[in-house]
Design an enzyme around this catalytic site. Structure first.
Site, PDB file in Angstrom:
ATOM      1  N   ASN A   9       1.078  -1.391  -0.162  1.00  0.00           N
ATOM      2  CA  ASN A   9      -0.129  -0.153  -0.224  1.00  0.00           C
ATOM      3  C   ASN A   9       0.842   1.155  -0.124  1.00  0.00           C
ATOM      4  O   ASN A   9       1.217   1.828   0.990  1.00  0.00           O
ATOM      5  CB  ASN A   9      -0.883  -0.219   1.301  1.00  0.00           C
ATOM      6  CG  ASN A   9      -1.754   1.361   1.151  1.00  0.00           C
ATOM      7  OD1 ASN A   9      -1.796   2.436   0.441  1.00  0.00           O
ATOM      8  ND2 ASN A   9      -2.361   1.610   2.734  1.00  0.00           N
ATOM      9  N   LYS A  11       0.171   3.940  -0.332  1.00  0.00           N
ATOM     10  CA  LYS A  11      -0.659   5.544   0.200  1.00  0.00           C
ATOM     11  C   LYS A  11      -0.614   6.882  -0.493  1.00  0.00           C
ATOM     12  O   LYS A  11       0.054   6.093  -1.841  1.00  0.00           O
ATOM     13  CB  LYS A  11      -0.190   5.807   1.490  1.00  0.00           C
ATOM     14  CG  LYS A  11       0.024   4.497   2.384  1.00  0.00           C
ATOM     15  CD  LYS A  11      -0.081   4.599   4.240  1.00  0.00           C
ATOM     16  CE  LYS A  11       0.169   3.048   4.751  1.00  0.00           C
ATOM     17  NZ  LYS A  11       0.112   3.274   5.891  1.00  0.00           N
ATOM     18  N   HIS A  95      -9.499   0.778   5.047  1.00  0.00           N
ATOM     19  CA  HIS A  95      -8.213   1.556   5.837  1.00  0.00           C
ATOM     20  C   HIS A  95      -8.352   2.009   6.378  1.00  0.00           C
ATOM     21  O   HIS A  95      -9.131   3.285   6.531  1.00  0.00           O
ATOM     22  CB  HIS A  95      -7.289   2.372   4.626  1.00  0.00           C
ATOM     23  CG  HIS A  95      -5.533   1.854   5.675  1.00  0.00           C
ATOM     24  ND1 HIS A  95      -5.542   2.385   6.397  1.00  0.00           N
ATOM     25  CD2 HIS A  95      -5.220   1.106   4.844  1.00  0.00           C
ATOM     26  CE1 HIS A  95      -4.295   2.475   6.647  1.00  0.00           C
ATOM     27  NE2 HIS A  95      -3.895   1.515   5.831  1.00  0.00           N
ATOM     28  N   GLU A  97      -7.139   4.618   7.737  1.00  0.00           N
ATOM     29  CA  GLU A  97      -6.883   5.989   7.393  1.00  0.00           C
ATOM     30  C   GLU A  97      -8.453   7.035   6.851  1.00  0.00           C
ATOM     31  O   GLU A  97      -8.405   8.174   7.017  1.00  0.00           O
ATOM     32  CB  GLU A  97      -4.925   6.276   6.473  1.00  0.00           C
ATOM     33  CG  GLU A  97      -3.729   6.208   7.177  1.00  0.00           C
ATOM     34  CD  GLU A  97      -2.890   6.217   7.077  1.00  0.00           C
ATOM     35  OE1 GLU A  97      -2.851   6.148   5.026  1.00  0.00           O
ATOM     36  OE2 GLU A  97      -1.971   4.958   7.117  1.00  0.00           O
ATOM     37  N   GLU A 167      -5.247  -4.810  10.854  1.00  0.00           N
ATOM     38  CA  GLU A 167      -4.605  -3.538  10.558  1.00  0.00           C
ATOM     39  C   GLU A 167      -4.378  -2.825  12.187  1.00  0.00           C
ATOM     40  O   GLU A 167      -5.250  -2.162  12.310  1.00  0.00           O
ATOM     41  CB  GLU A 167      -4.146  -2.786  10.085  1.00  0.00           C
ATOM     42  CG  GLU A 167      -4.405  -3.209   8.283  1.00  0.00           C
ATOM     43  CD  GLU A 167      -3.615  -2.477   7.551  1.00  0.00           C
ATOM     44  OE1 GLU A 167      -2.013  -2.271   6.831  1.00  0.00           O
ATOM     45  OE2 GLU A 167      -4.258  -1.395   7.188  1.00  0.00           O
ATOM     46  N   GLY A 173       2.662   2.776  10.938  1.00  0.00           N
ATOM     47  CA  GLY A 173       3.176   3.691  10.322  1.00  0.00           C
ATOM     48  C   GLY A 173       3.836   3.932  11.525  1.00  0.00           C
ATOM     49  O   GLY A 173       4.932   5.145  11.907  1.00  0.00           O
ATOM     50  N   SER A 212       3.161  -1.687   9.873  1.00  0.00           N
ATOM     51  CA  SER A 212       4.954  -1.566  10.815  1.00  0.00           C
ATOM     52  C   SER A 212       5.891  -3.079   9.871  1.00  0.00           C
ATOM     53  O   SER A 212       6.319  -4.019  10.532  1.00  0.00           O
ATOM     54  CB  SER A 212       5.022  -0.952  12.085  1.00  0.00           C
ATOM     55  OG  SER A 212       4.663  -0.299  12.471  1.00  0.00           O
TER      56      SER A 212
HETATM   57  P1  PGA Z   1       2.533   0.406   7.480  1.00  0.00           P
HETATM   58  O1  PGA Z   1       0.974   0.697   7.296  1.00  0.00           O
HETATM   59  O2  PGA Z   1       3.266  -0.999   6.841  1.00  0.00           O
HETATM   60  O3  PGA Z   1       3.424   1.503   7.590  1.00  0.00           O
HETATM   61  O4  PGA Z   1       2.439   0.710   9.111  1.00  0.00           O
HETATM   62  C1  PGA Z   1       0.370  -0.475   7.134  1.00  0.00           C
HETATM   63  C2  PGA Z   1      -1.233   0.267   6.272  1.00  0.00           C
HETATM   64  O5  PGA Z   1      -1.084   1.272   6.916  1.00  0.00           O
HETATM   65  O6  PGA Z   1      -1.536  -0.810   4.898  1.00  0.00           O
END
Ligand code: PGA
Length: 251
Positions: A9, A11, A95, A97, A167, A173, A212
Site C-alpha cells: 500500500n 499510500k 483502511h 486512514e 491492521e 506507521g 509496521s
Molecule cells: P505500515 O502501513 O506498514 O507503514 O505500518 C500499513 C498500512 O497502513 O497498510
C-alpha cells in the site's frame, strides 16, 4: 492451502519517476525469490502506468479506495468499474486512514465492499482497533463489529471472494508491530468467527496482517497459522525490502 498474499500500500507517496524505479526494482528483486501472490496498490493516478509496467509479470494491481456509487455526479471519486477498466483486480476498503481521517463508517465501508464485488474486484477489508480500544479491552468487539457490518449486507458467502486485513491502528506507521502472538490471537478469532458461519470459507479466507511489517519481522508474523501474508505500507516503498517480505511469505 491458502496462497500467501503480500500487498504493498503505497499510500500517497511517489511520482511517475519514483514509481517506475520502484516497480522495476521490484520486478528484478522478485524474480526468483517469491511464490507468494504480490499485489501493488499505488495512488489512483499511477494505476494505469503501474499496470503497464507489471503486465508481463504475476504481480497484481489494486487501488487504495473506491467510491460506493456506480457513476454520476460524485466529483473527485473513482468507481469500481473504472478501477476494473484500468486493470485492477483488488481494492482496499476501510483502511484505518479512510475510517479515521475521512470519517468512513462501517456502513459506508460495507457499501464500498459491495461496489467492489459488483465489478468483480476482490475487496481487501481492513479492520483493526485503536490503541485506546486495545487498552480498554475492546479489540475483539471492534473487529467483530467491523466484520459484522459486512456480513449484515453481503452475507458470509461474499467472503469467499474477499481478503481480510487485520491492521491494528497503533501499529500502522509507528514502527511498533503487533507481536506474532498478538496478531495470531485476533486472526484466529476472525477465522473462527467466519468458520462458525461457513467452515469452508473460514478455512480458505486469507487474513493478512498489517502494521509496521518489515523484512526483519515478516517471517515470524507470517509463520503464525492464521496469518496469510501482509499489507505493507512504508516498507513497500523500498524494492529490496518489499521483495524480502514477499519471500518471507513463501511456504
Ligand atoms: P505500515 O502501513 O506498514 O507503514 O505500518 C500499513 C498500512 O497502513 O497498510
Amino acid at each position: 492451502m491458502r496462497k500467501p498474499l503480500v500487498a504493498g500500500n503505497w499510500k500517497m507517496h511517489g511520482s511517475r519517476v519514483d514509481n517506475a524505479a520502484l516497480v522495476r526494482g521490484l520486478l528484478d528483486a522478485l524474480k526468483s525469490e517469491s511464490t507468494a501472490e504480490v499485489l501493488l496498490c499505488p495512488p489512483y493516478v499511477y494505476l494505469w502506468e503501474t499496470g503497464r509496467l507489471i503486465k508481463d509479470s504475476d504481480i497484481e494491481l489494486g487501488a487504495q479506495n473506491v467510491c460506493a456509487e456506480t457513476q454520476g455526479a460524485f466529483t473527485g471519486e473513482v468507481s469500481a468499474a473504472m478501477l476494473r477498466d484500468v486493470g485492477c483486480r483488488y481494492v482496499l476498503v476501510g483502511h484505518s486512514e479512510r475510517r479515521q481521517i475521512y470519517g468512513e463508517t462501517d456502513t459506508l465501508v460495507a457499501r464500498k465492499f459491495v461496489a467492489a464485488q459488483s465489478q468483480k474486484l476482490t475487496p481487501v477489508l481492513c479492520v483493526g482497533e485503536t490503541l485506546d480500544e486495545r487498552e480498554g479491552g475492546r479489540t475483539v468487539d471492534v473487529v467483530t463489529r467491523q466484520i459484522d457490518a459486512i456480513l449484515a449486507v453481503s452475507g458470509v458467502a461474499a467472503l469467499a471472494s474477499a481478503v481480510i486485513a487485520y491492521e491494528p491502528v497503533w501499529a500502522i506507521g509507528t514502527g511498533r508491530n503487533a507481536s506474532p502472538e498478538q496478531a495470531q490471537e485476533v486472526h484466529g478469532m476472525v477465522r473462527g468467527k467466519v468458520a462458525a458461519l461457513d467452515a469452508t470459507i473460514g478455512a480458505s479466507v486469507r487474513i493478512l496482517y498489517g502494521g509496521s511489517v518489515k523484512a526483519s519481522n515478516a517471517r515470524d508474523l507470517f509463520s503464525m497459522p492464521d496469518i496469510d501474508g501482509g499489507l505493507v505500507g512504508g516498507a513497500s516503498l523500498k524494492a529490496e525490502e518489499f521483495a524480502r517480505i514477499c519471500a518471507a511469505a513463501d511456504h
